[in-house]
Design an enzyme around this catalytic site. Structure first.
Site, short mmCIF file in Angstrom:
data_model
loop_
_atom_site.label_atom_id
_atom_site.label_comp_id
_atom_site.label_asym_id
_atom_site.label_seq_id
_atom_site.Cartn_x
_atom_site.Cartn_y
_atom_site.Cartn_z
N ALA A 11 -46.31 -44.30 21.77
CA ALA A 11 -45.41 -43.35 22.23
C ALA A 11 -45.32 -43.60 23.83
CB ALA A 11 -46.17 -41.95 22.32
N ARG A 17 -32.47 -41.60 25.70
CA ARG A 17 -31.15 -40.97 25.14
C ARG A 17 -31.50 -39.44 24.78
NH1 ARG A 17 -30.77 -45.25 20.28
NH2 ARG A 17 -32.89 -45.48 21.04
N LYS A 24 -40.05 -37.44 25.12
CA LYS A 24 -39.44 -37.17 23.72
C LYS A 24 -40.40 -36.68 22.65
CE LYS A 24 -38.18 -41.05 21.50
NZ LYS A 24 -37.25 -42.06 21.10
N GLY A 102 -44.51 -42.68 17.43
CA GLY A 102 -44.48 -41.36 17.71
C GLY A 102 -43.34 -40.61 17.76
N LYS A 333 -45.35 -5.17 19.01
CA LYS A 333 -45.79 -6.18 19.88
C LYS A 333 -47.40 -5.85 20.13
CE LYS A 333 -46.35 -6.21 24.14
NZ LYS A 333 -47.37 -6.27 25.22
N ASN A 368 -45.64 1.62 26.70
CA ASN A 368 -47.01 0.80 27.19
C ASN A 368 -46.64 0.32 28.60
OD1 ASN A 368 -44.65 -0.88 26.38
ND2 ASN A 368 -45.90 -2.65 25.85
N TYR A 369 -45.95 0.42 29.07
CA TYR A 369 -45.69 -0.12 30.41
C TYR A 369 -45.09 0.85 31.63
CZ TYR A 369 -43.93 -3.96 33.64
OH TYR A 369 -43.92 -4.99 34.51
#
Ligand code: UD1
Ligand code: MG
Length: 451
Positions: A11, A17, A24, A102, A333, A368-369
């Site tokens: 790897a 590319r 990658k 890899g 959430k 909640n906020y």
């Protein structure tokens, strides 16, 4: 007893590319870095050791290899050079050494095992996994004479008849641990790219009087990833595999092509999934649950015989117990829904605990906020929350309480209580016609003024 396998994962290539700041092998497939797929596939072989070869300064890649050790290839001088960098870390390993890339995450454990086993059985010094490529132009060609693999010619070095050979090199190679050091040590870089080609090990083994073999496999496994387009092709192939595994586990998908799974999605038998559902990381769904169309689900354990959707969104940190109903346009959430709880329409439940058999009415918001902190809403069991209520956290609603529709609940509600959190209604008998006349006159007046 079979000698154990060792695995080297290359790897250290530049991956130019991909046109990416991200290495990658860290690009994700099914929500998991490419390299993690490769490591999972090789780890399933239960090898004696796994060694990664990484580029200098690739701290994130090294971290992604953990707990397996890595060695650094100082310069990217080719696959043969990279494999050689791992020799020290392999120690005195006498069994087969598999070298994998890899950037080829679709190679299956079964194919790797087949290659190692065939090499052992046939006492081959070198074995490669080959495939018939629809377009062999990017690949090294496997040159077979009289049924024996004699050499691999890289695409750029192929001449004459070699160019029309479609039996291609997957890149996966198996080397006899007793010969690997001498074979890799003999590789030179006298080729078009001035690179040390791992593939030269085949001809070198033959020249030293050893046997080389090619084991054929299916092209879909061997597609390497060099560009974003190839990443997308691999994603498709992987999704298809994940869906196939789900079918085999007893899952029904009415429109499978539109269901997107993560590598770690766990679906039990008799789970039914409608069209256009996305599973983000960390989802498990127990037996008998139905996920209807157009849901986006992430980071949640969903219990048995629940119904979710259509059009539901579940965000991480949630837990949905058995027999829960989550209906359309409901967002969760970090919310726990107790057994048999229901939120059937248009609700936001963030940072909330909803007790068993409680009913959350349409339009309910867990507030909640406050712009600075996130606070939790606790709703005990068997609570009824009327439609269009705001539960302003931190707030608790006791067991069996009723919150009347349209309430803004800012104070705790004790068990069994009824809470009204809204202005009292005023009704004026017979006054509607008069009000309408007044409103009509006002509109006419405004129209005249405009002219
Ligand atoms: C390689 C094979 C080719 C095969 C093809 C399959 C060689 C010489 N060629 O070509 O026969 O058909 O894969 O996809 O082996 N890497 C390093 N250090 C380096 C160079 C590469 O670690 O110096 C790693 C890369 O990170 C990558 C792998 O080796 O994981 C393959 O390298 P790549 O440059 O993609 O090889 P190909 O040209 O595709
Ligand atoms: Mg490649």
């Amino acid at each position: 007893m079979k000698s154990p396998i060792a695995v080297v994962v290359l790897a250290a290539g530049a991956g130019t590319r991909m046109k990416s700041a991200r290495p990658k092998v860290l690009h994700p497939l099914a929500n998991r870095p490419m390299i993690a797929h490769v490591l999972a596939n090789v780890a399933a072989l239960k090898p004696a050791r796994i060694v990664g070869v990484v580029a200098p300064g690739a701290a994130e890649v090294t971290a992604a290899f953990a707990p397996y050790p890595t060695v650094v290839q100082e310069k990217p001088l080719g696959t043969g050079h990279a494999a050689r960098a791992a020799l020290g870390a392999l120690g005195r390993h006498a069994g087969p050494v598999l070298i994998v890339f890899g950037d080829a995450p679709l190679v299956t454990t079964a194919s790797l095992r087949r290659l190692a086993d065939t090499c052992r059985r046939q006492k081959a010094a070198v074995g490669v996994l080959g495939f018939k490529a629809r377009d062999p132009s990017p690949y090294g060609r496997l040159i077979v004479e009289n049924g024996e693999l004699v050499r691999i010619v890289e695409s750029k070095d192929a001449v004459g008849a070699e160019r029309s050979v479609d039996f291609s090199n997957s890149g996966v190679m198996c080397l006899d641990g007793k010969l690997i050091a001498s074979l890799l040590g003999a590789i030179r870089n006298d080729n078009v790219k001035r690179e040390f080609y791992l593939t030269d090990a085949v001809a070198l083994a033959r020249a030293a009087g050893h046997k080389a073999i090619a084991v054929a496999g299916d092209e879909t496994e061997f597609q390497g990833i060099n560009s974003r387009a190839e990443l997308a092709v691999a994603e498709r192939a992987l999704q298809q595999r994940l869906r196939q595994a789900a079918f085999e586990a007893g899952v029904t998908m009415t429109d499978p092509e539109t269901v997107w799974l993560s590598a770690d999605t766990k679906l039990a038998s008799d789970v039914t999934i409608g069209p256009n559902v996305r599973f983000g990381p960390g989802v498990s769904v127990a037996r008998g649950t139905e996920i209807k169309a157009f849901c986006d689900i992430e980071g949640v354990r969903i219990g048995r015989d629940a119904i979710v959707g259509p059009f539901a969104r579940i965000r991480p940190g949630s837990d949905v117990a058995d027999e829960v109903h989550i209906g359309n346009f409901v967002e969760l959430k970090a919310t726990r829904m107790g057994k048999g709880a229901k939120a059937n329409h248009l609700a936001y439940l963030g940072d909330a605990d909803i007790g068993a058999r409680s009913n959350i009415g349409a339009g309910t918001i867990a507030v909640n906020y406050d712009g600075y902190g996130k606070w939790r809403t606790h709703v005990a069991a068997e609570v009824f929350v009327g439609s269009n209520s705001s539960l302003v956290a931190p707030v608790s609603i006791g067991k069996g309480a009723n919150v009347t529709a349209g309430s803004v609940v800012t104070e705790d509600v004790p068990a069994g209580a009824v809470a009204f959190g809204r202005a009292r209604q005023v009704t004026k008998k017979g006054r509607a016609p008069g009000l309408r006349a007044k409103l009509k006159d006002r509109a006419a007046e405004a129209k005249r003024a405009k002219k």
